[in-house]
Design an enzyme around this catalytic site. Structure first.
Site, PDB file in Angstrom:
ATOM      1  N   GLY A 131       0.830  -1.201   0.000  1.00  0.00           N
ATOM      2  CA  GLY A 131       0.000   0.000   0.000  1.00  0.00           C
ATOM      3  C   GLY A 131       0.856   1.240   0.000  1.00  0.00           C
ATOM      4  N   GLY A 133       2.446   3.061   2.241  1.00  0.00           N
ATOM      5  CA  GLY A 133       3.709   3.041   3.001  1.00  0.00           C
ATOM      6  C   GLY A 133       4.777   2.260   2.252  1.00  0.00           C
ATOM      7  CG  ASP A 156      -7.128   0.674   4.079  1.00  0.00           C
ATOM      8  OD1 ASP A 156      -7.907  -0.098   4.659  1.00  0.00           O
ATOM      9  OD2 ASP A 156      -6.014   0.998   4.529  1.00  0.00           O
ATOM     10  NE  ARG A 191     -30.572  -5.518  21.546  1.00  0.00           N
ATOM     11  CZ  ARG A 191     -30.100  -6.667  21.999  1.00  0.00           C
ATOM     12  NH1 ARG A 191     -29.442  -7.474  21.189  1.00  0.00           N
ATOM     13  NH2 ARG A 191     -30.258  -6.999  23.258  1.00  0.00           N
ATOM     14  NE  ARG A 200      -4.195   3.653   5.861  1.00  0.00           N
ATOM     15  CZ  ARG A 200      -3.047   4.097   5.444  1.00  0.00           C
ATOM     16  NH1 ARG A 200      -2.044   4.243   6.272  1.00  0.00           N
ATOM     17  NH2 ARG A 200      -2.865   4.394   4.175  1.00  0.00           N
ATOM     18  CG  HIS A 301      -6.929  -7.445  12.010  1.00  0.00           C
ATOM     19  ND1 HIS A 301      -7.212  -6.731  13.155  1.00  0.00           N
ATOM     20  CD2 HIS A 301      -5.853  -6.849  11.452  1.00  0.00           C
ATOM     21  CE1 HIS A 301      -6.325  -5.763  13.283  1.00  0.00           C
ATOM     22  NE2 HIS A 301      -5.487  -5.805  12.263  1.00  0.00           N
ATOM     23  CD  GLN A 303     -13.399  -4.707   8.001  1.00  0.00           C
ATOM     24  OE1 GLN A 303     -13.836  -3.765   7.386  1.00  0.00           O
ATOM     25  NE2 GLN A 303     -12.929  -4.590   9.230  1.00  0.00           N
ATOM     26  NE  ARG A 304      -4.648  -6.719   7.209  1.00  0.00           N
ATOM     27  CZ  ARG A 304      -4.002  -6.095   8.196  1.00  0.00           C
ATOM     28  NH1 ARG A 304      -4.349  -4.864   8.543  1.00  0.00           N
ATOM     29  NH2 ARG A 304      -3.013  -6.685   8.830  1.00  0.00           N
TER      30      ARG A 304
END
Ligand code: F6P
Length: 377
Positions: A131, A133, A156, A191, A200, A301, A303-304
């Protein structure tokens, strides 16, 4: 940004510009990384007779000289597997290595060591999968003379230079499934169910999962929300006989004039901030002000994790093929990218310049509003 379609070659006989390439998967993992590794290996060895060296655990392996020449046994059966068989790390940066000197932590630049480790291993070019970074690190290594081709990945979906990153579709599948599932229990118990998702500072996962999962409210970083507007919508649903609501909130969402909720800081990491916690705060506010029972699910996580979606596998395979073809053609300092239905490449230096956010005036937000979704603004 200048885009180009690379010179395609399927000829095994073409002499490639480099004969041994390294591959690193760095940053947070995501489904589809193994599809890329397999694709790079198969294309490099099968189409160009190159060798591929796998670098372990992101840039940690490059700094510590932990690398291995890949063989077919390393890539066999990995296509449907999530994660990365090479390992990854979202805290190791060769330009900023934490070291203890006289009892104090200092940060040292070990990029020269990485270059000499590559040289020692006979690695002539690097395929960096990551990504923003990771791509920035890859770009800095390229500025120091390393031959680099980058492949964009992140759940992301926040990279400017590509329409989509692989990993996003798989994350969206998990988050949409969660939003779908929450409907039944929300309805039974009358509810509000708050679903906090990752992403992020970009709201792509929240927007996509909220829209696909039938959320009533979607809160994203790009559209700061007003609590009163959130309460108002929940109340008006109750008044019209809809006694439950589904709220999907991106971890980077924030109230107008407020700040994101930070879960923790990891000082050694390139981006030390880890977001998280907005869901619990929001749920407390709704429960207190609307007087309706509210529960929170933080997907985290998950999601990953898990098997990559067919879309992510295919995108990963196509990116891997393109990256190797660029390396074989001697076209370095580039990042592969999806534009429309085409795989193209863009200069890596352009790709790392900025991240990509949801356009509050864009088509997706427009469509969501048209079907009655509220953004709390
Ligand atoms: O960038 C991918 C991502 O999963 C973000 O959505 C999330 O904020 C972050 O990484 C979590 O990082 P970590 O794995 O360090 O908890």
């Amino acid at each position: 940004m200048t885009m180009q379609s690379s010179a395609k070659s399927s000829a095994v006989t073409d002499k490639p510009a480099v004969s041994r390439i390294g591959i690193v998967t760095a940053g947070g993992d995501c489904p589809g990384l193994n599809a890329v590794i397999r694709s790079v290996y198969k294309t490099a060895t099968g189409q160009f007779g190159m060798e591929v060296v796998g670098i372990e655990d992101g840039f940690a392996g490059a700094i510590q000289n932990r690398m291995e020449l890949l063989g077919s046994q390393h890539v066999r059966g990995i296509l449907p597997r999530g994660g990365t068989v090479l390992g990854s790390s979202n805290r190791d940066d060769p330009f900023r290595v934490a070291t203890m000197v006289n009892g104090a932590k200092v940060y040292e630049d070990r990029s020269d060591l990485v270059l000499s480790n590559f040289k020692e291993r006979g690695i002539e070019a690097l395929i960096a999968v990551g990504g923003d970074g990771t791509l920035s690190i890859a770009n800095k290594l390229a500025e120091k003379g390393l031959k680099v081709v980058a492949i964009p990945k992140t759940i992301d979906n926040d990279l400017e230079a590509t329409d989509v990153t692989f990993g996003f579709d798989s994350a969206l599948r998990v988050a949409t499934g969660a939003a779908d599932s929450l409907h039944t229990t929300a309805e039974s118990h009358h509810r509000v169910m708050v679903l906090e998702v990752m992403g992020r500072y970009a709201g792509w996962i929240a927007l996509g999962a909220g829209l696909a999962g039938g959320a009533d409210l979607i809160l994203i970083p790009e559209i700061p929300f007003r609590l009163e507007k959130v309460y108002e919508h929940v109340r008006s649903r109750i008044a019209s006989g809809k006694k439950f609501s589904i709220v999907v909130v991106g971890e980077g969402a924030k109230p107008l004039g407020g700040r994101e909720v930070v879960q923790r800081r990891i000082e050694d990491s390139t981006d030390p901030v880890r977001l998280g916690g907005i869901g619990y705060w929001l749920s407390d506010q709704i429960e207190h002000h609307v007087q309706i029972e509210t529960r929170v699910t933080v997907l985290g996580h998950l999601q990953r994790s898990g098997s990559p979606s067919p879309f992510d596998r295919i995108l990963g395979i196509r990116f891997g093929v393109e990256a190797v073809e660029l390396a074989a053609a001697g076209e370095f300092g580039r990042m592969v990218s999806l534009r429309g239905v085409d795989i193209v490449s863009v200069p890596l230096s352009d790709a790392v310049r900025q991240t990509r956010n949801v356009d509050p005036q864009g088509a997706l937000v427009h469509a969501a509003r048209a079907v009655g979704v509220r953004f709390g603004d």
